[in-house]
Design an enzyme around this catalytic site. Structure first.
Site, mmCIF file in Angstrom:
data_model
loop_
_atom_site.group_PDB
_atom_site.id
_atom_site.type_symbol
_atom_site.label_atom_id
_atom_site.label_comp_id
_atom_site.label_asym_id
_atom_site.label_seq_id
_atom_site.Cartn_x
_atom_site.Cartn_y
_atom_site.Cartn_z
ATOM 1 C CB VAL A 1 31.342 45.903 45.959
ATOM 2 C CG1 VAL A 1 31.033 44.587 45.650
ATOM 3 C CG2 VAL A 1 30.491 47.110 45.208
ATOM 4 C CG ASP B 1 46.483 40.970 61.595
ATOM 5 O OD1 ASP B 1 46.881 41.790 61.323
ATOM 6 O OD2 ASP B 1 45.236 40.379 61.193
ATOM 7 C CB ALA C 1 46.889 38.792 51.477
ATOM 8 N NE ARG D 1 34.282 41.485 40.728
ATOM 9 C CZ ARG D 1 34.442 42.124 39.607
ATOM 10 N NH1 ARG D 1 33.987 41.613 38.537
ATOM 11 N NH2 ARG D 1 35.562 42.820 39.383
ATOM 12 C CE1 TYR E 1 44.434 40.204 46.924
ATOM 13 C CE2 TYR E 1 43.176 39.406 45.301
ATOM 14 C CZ TYR E 1 43.570 39.295 46.477
ATOM 15 O OH TYR E 1 42.595 38.708 47.443
ATOM 16 N N GLY F 1 43.113 44.715 60.046
ATOM 17 C CA GLY F 1 42.370 43.804 60.989
ATOM 18 C C GLY F 1 42.386 44.593 62.265
HETATM 19 P P1 NAD Z 1 41.370 41.578 55.615
HETATM 20 O O1 NAD Z 1 41.961 42.807 55.340
HETATM 21 O O2 NAD Z 1 39.965 42.022 56.520
HETATM 22 O O3 NAD Z 1 42.252 40.577 56.553
HETATM 23 C C1 NAD Z 1 43.661 40.567 56.044
HETATM 24 C C2 NAD Z 1 44.365 40.654 57.353
HETATM 25 O O4 NAD Z 1 45.840 40.649 57.122
HETATM 26 C C3 NAD Z 1 44.168 41.925 58.174
HETATM 27 O O5 NAD Z 1 43.955 41.474 59.758
HETATM 28 C C4 NAD Z 1 45.283 42.547 58.134
HETATM 29 O O6 NAD Z 1 45.677 43.232 59.323
HETATM 30 C C5 NAD Z 1 46.495 41.576 58.129
HETATM 31 N N1 NAD Z 1 47.594 41.774 57.203
HETATM 32 C C6 NAD Z 1 47.604 42.465 56.039
HETATM 33 N N2 NAD Z 1 48.998 42.372 55.707
HETATM 34 C C7 NAD Z 1 49.793 41.839 56.693
HETATM 35 C C8 NAD Z 1 51.153 41.497 56.930
HETATM 36 N N3 NAD Z 1 52.168 42.326 56.087
HETATM 37 N N4 NAD Z 1 51.332 40.937 57.888
HETATM 38 C C9 NAD Z 1 50.632 40.556 58.933
HETATM 39 N N5 NAD Z 1 49.154 40.818 58.598
HETATM 40 C C10 NAD Z 1 48.837 41.411 57.622
HETATM 41 O O7 NAD Z 1 40.839 40.808 54.428
HETATM 42 P P2 NAD Z 1 39.724 39.482 54.157
HETATM 43 O O8 NAD Z 1 38.949 39.672 53.035
HETATM 44 O O9 NAD Z 1 39.595 38.818 55.342
HETATM 45 O O10 NAD Z 1 41.138 38.520 53.214
HETATM 46 C C11 NAD Z 1 41.606 37.408 53.969
HETATM 47 C C12 NAD Z 1 42.419 36.719 52.745
HETATM 48 O O11 NAD Z 1 41.331 36.292 51.742
HETATM 49 C C13 NAD Z 1 43.306 37.510 52.220
HETATM 50 O O12 NAD Z 1 44.306 36.568 51.803
HETATM 51 C C14 NAD Z 1 42.530 37.858 50.850
HETATM 52 O O13 NAD Z 1 43.558 38.171 49.810
HETATM 53 C C15 NAD Z 1 41.866 36.638 50.646
HETATM 54 N N6 NAD Z 1 40.648 36.811 49.741
HETATM 55 C C16 NAD Z 1 39.844 37.784 50.152
HETATM 56 C C17 NAD Z 1 38.666 37.965 49.413
HETATM 57 C C18 NAD Z 1 37.390 38.630 49.862
HETATM 58 O O14 NAD Z 1 36.510 38.896 48.870
HETATM 59 N N7 NAD Z 1 37.465 39.533 51.007
HETATM 60 C C19 NAD Z 1 38.673 37.022 47.989
HETATM 61 C C20 NAD Z 1 39.440 36.454 47.643
HETATM 62 C C21 NAD Z 1 40.760 36.247 48.559
HETATM 63 C C1 UD1 Z 2 37.299 40.904 45.261
HETATM 64 C C2 UD1 Z 2 38.394 41.031 46.637
HETATM 65 C C3 UD1 Z 2 39.796 40.534 46.456
HETATM 66 C C4 UD1 Z 2 39.420 39.039 45.866
HETATM 67 C C5 UD1 Z 2 38.578 39.145 44.591
HETATM 68 C C6 UD1 Z 2 38.306 37.386 44.328
HETATM 69 C C7 UD1 Z 2 37.882 42.717 48.289
HETATM 70 C C8 UD1 Z 2 38.415 44.227 48.735
HETATM 71 N N1 UD1 Z 2 38.428 42.579 46.877
HETATM 72 O O1 UD1 Z 2 38.136 41.819 44.320
HETATM 73 O O2 UD1 Z 2 40.341 40.207 47.562
HETATM 74 O O3 UD1 Z 2 40.455 38.484 45.583
HETATM 75 O O4 UD1 Z 2 37.572 39.817 45.049
HETATM 76 O O5 UD1 Z 2 37.143 37.615 43.019
HETATM 77 O O6 UD1 Z 2 37.196 42.178 48.837
HETATM 78 N N2 UD1 Z 2 32.923 48.576 42.834
HETATM 79 C C9 UD1 Z 2 31.967 49.588 42.736
HETATM 80 N N3 UD1 Z 2 32.004 50.750 43.314
HETATM 81 C C10 UD1 Z 2 32.635 50.621 44.664
HETATM 82 C C11 UD1 Z 2 33.543 49.465 44.773
HETATM 83 C C12 UD1 Z 2 33.560 48.424 43.996
HETATM 84 O O7 UD1 Z 2 31.547 49.719 41.301
HETATM 85 O O8 UD1 Z 2 32.674 51.620 45.476
HETATM 86 C C13 UD1 Z 2 33.014 47.496 41.730
HETATM 87 C C14 UD1 Z 2 34.262 46.955 41.411
HETATM 88 O O9 UD1 Z 2 34.768 48.144 40.398
HETATM 89 C C15 UD1 Z 2 34.326 45.590 40.897
HETATM 90 C C16 UD1 Z 2 33.310 45.174 41.818
HETATM 91 O O10 UD1 Z 2 32.367 46.339 42.548
HETATM 92 O O11 UD1 Z 2 33.925 45.660 39.779
HETATM 93 C C17 UD1 Z 2 33.572 44.255 42.762
HETATM 94 O O12 UD1 Z 2 34.856 45.158 43.639
HETATM 95 P P1 UD1 Z 2 35.514 44.692 44.977
HETATM 96 O O13 UD1 Z 2 34.559 44.380 46.017
HETATM 97 O O14 UD1 Z 2 36.474 45.712 45.268
HETATM 98 O O15 UD1 Z 2 36.197 43.192 44.660
HETATM 99 P P2 UD1 Z 2 37.060 42.592 43.526
HETATM 100 O O16 UD1 Z 2 37.912 43.616 42.853
HETATM 101 O O17 UD1 Z 2 36.243 41.579 42.478
#
Ligand code: NAD
Ligand code: UD1
Length: 312
Positions: A192, A32, A79, A216, A148, A37
């Site tokens: 969000v 990481d 990521a 969503r 993305y 993180g």
């Molecule tokens: P997060 O930001 O909490 O976790 C991502 C982790 O990757 C962090 O610990 C960060 O430090 C590390 N990281 C980022 N860039 C890096 C790099 N270049 N090299 C090494 N480490 C790196 O986010 P998360 O929500 O836990 O996301 C985890 C995975 O799930 C990601 O691949 C993200 O795209 C995917 N994902 C998340 C959501 C969501 O709603 N949270 C939805 C779809 C996909």
């Molecule tokens: C999220 C994930 C992304 C994932 C995708 C899958 C995060 C940060 N992003 O993107 O990693 O791949 O789902 O569907 O978890 N919004 C507001 N006000 C705010 C923040 C957000 O209105 O302060 C709205 C955004 O415009 C969007 C919705 O809430 O319409 C969700 O936004 P967000 O949580 O950033 O997620 P996604 O863009 O859907």
């Protein structure tokens, strides 16, 4: 018991996955860069290599381990998880999100003298982009709207290469919107739910992007990580992908109202401009997931939100 590398293991989803792997008696190490993180998300004693997942040498070293012990598989979660951030820093997020995944697949093919090791990786519902189908099945057309989403789709294409050309078994999970404890409420790039929950709990206003009627499919993180561990136990040929979703739509407006109700705070909602590249409707069909793994994402939204608020 097995030994696994978790990339991005210090992040929100990674830390829940590791909790589950350790509880099952597995050994875990992490790569990481600590960009979002935190070590504090993990229990003491989990080895963390600080490095960039797009650095092929760092990934190789993390897979082989300091003692050359290798791994039985890799969960690849590292990521830049923010759609917004991929608009601001296109090339930089591309390195982490796509080159990083290729580095992981490449290392996995040489990770063990016995042959390639499986990689379970995070894709995203963002690959569907502006496809208005509701609910989205895995064979729906992919039309990413963001860098993305385009990079996550690229990961899936390279997973086919990993499988077909290099014999690396993979499974990709198209996470819909994941939420729960440890999703950073302070980062503007966070999800969000954590942003709204944090602000409402502190008595601060929330900003709804656009009219708030975008929809969503929110999944609780503890439901999600069960699929990742199950997939590692049953690698399948052909680089399959699975939606991870509930099939239940929630608008951003409704979400804000439920959070205010559950936290017993008044809702101070302001509207800002719509976010460029924002998806209007994102709801998945979980049928393939349920049929393959025999379990569904069953935590009701209100229960998951209560657990999230309790963690703040
Ligand atoms: P997060 O930001 O909490 O976790 C991502 C982790 O990757 C962090 O610990 C960060 O430090 C590390 N990281 C980022 N860039 C890096 C790099 N270049 N090299 C090494 N480490 C790196 O986010 P998360 O929500 O836990 O996301 C985890 C995975 O799930 C990601 O691949 C993200 O795209 C995917 N994902 C998340 C959501 C969501 O709603 N949270 C939805 C779809 C996909
Ligand atoms: C999220 C994930 C992304 C994932 C995708 C899958 C995060 C940060 N992003 O993107 O990693 O791949 O789902 O569907 O978890 N919004 C507001 N006000 C705010 C923040 C957000 O209105 O302060 C709205 C955004 O415009 C969007 C919705 O809430 O319409 C969700 O936004 P967000 O949580 O950033 O997620 P996604 O863009 O859907």
């Amino acid at each position: 018991m097995a030994r696994y590398l978790v990339t991005g293991g210090c992040g929100f989803i990674g830390s829940h996955l590791i909790e589950r792997l350790l509880a099952a008696g597995h050994e875990v190490r992490v790569l990481d860069d600590l960009s979002t993180g935190k070590r504090g998300n993990l229990p003491d004693g989990v080895p963390v290599m600080v490095g960039d997942v797009a650095d092929a040498e760092a990934v190789r070293a993390a897979m082989s381990g300091e003692d050359g012990s290798g791994v039985d598989g890799c969960f690849h979660l590292a990521a830049v998880a923010s759609v917004d951030r991929s608009r601001e820093a296109w090339l930089e997020t591309h390195h982490a999100n796509l080159s990083g995944t290729i580095a992981v697949f490449d290392a996995a093919r040489r990770a063990n003298p016995a042959g390639p090791v499986p990689v379970i990786y995070a894709s995203s519902a963002a690959v569907y982009g502006d496809n208005p189908q509701m609910p989205l099945t895995e064979d729906a057309a992919t039309r990413p709207l963001s860098a993305y989403g385009a990079d996550k789709l690229g990961c899936e294409l390279h997973a086919r290469v990993a499988d077909g050309v290099h014999g690396v078994p993979t499974a990709g999970f198209r996470f819909f919107n994941v939420y729960g404890p440890r999703q950073d409420p302070k980062s503007p790039y966070s999800g969000v739910i954590s942003i709204f929950a944090g602000r409402i709990a502190r008595g601060e206003p929330i900003t709804v992007n656009g009219d708030g009627e975008q929809v969503r499919d929110f999944i609780f993180v503890k439901d999600l990580v069960r699929y990742l561990t199950a997939a590692m136990g049953h690698p399948r040929p052909g680089a399959p992908v699975y939606n991870v979703c509930t099939g239940r739509p929630t608008s951003v407006n409704r979400l804000a109202e439920v959070l205010a109700e559950l936290s017993g705070r008044p809702l101070d909602r302001r509207h800002g401009p719509a976010r460029p590249g924002d998806i209007r409707v994102s709801v998945g069909d979980p049928s393939r997931l349920v049929a393959t793994f025999g379990m569904s994402c069953d935590t009701p939204l209100e229960d998951g939100l209560r657990q999230t608020l309790a963690w703040l």
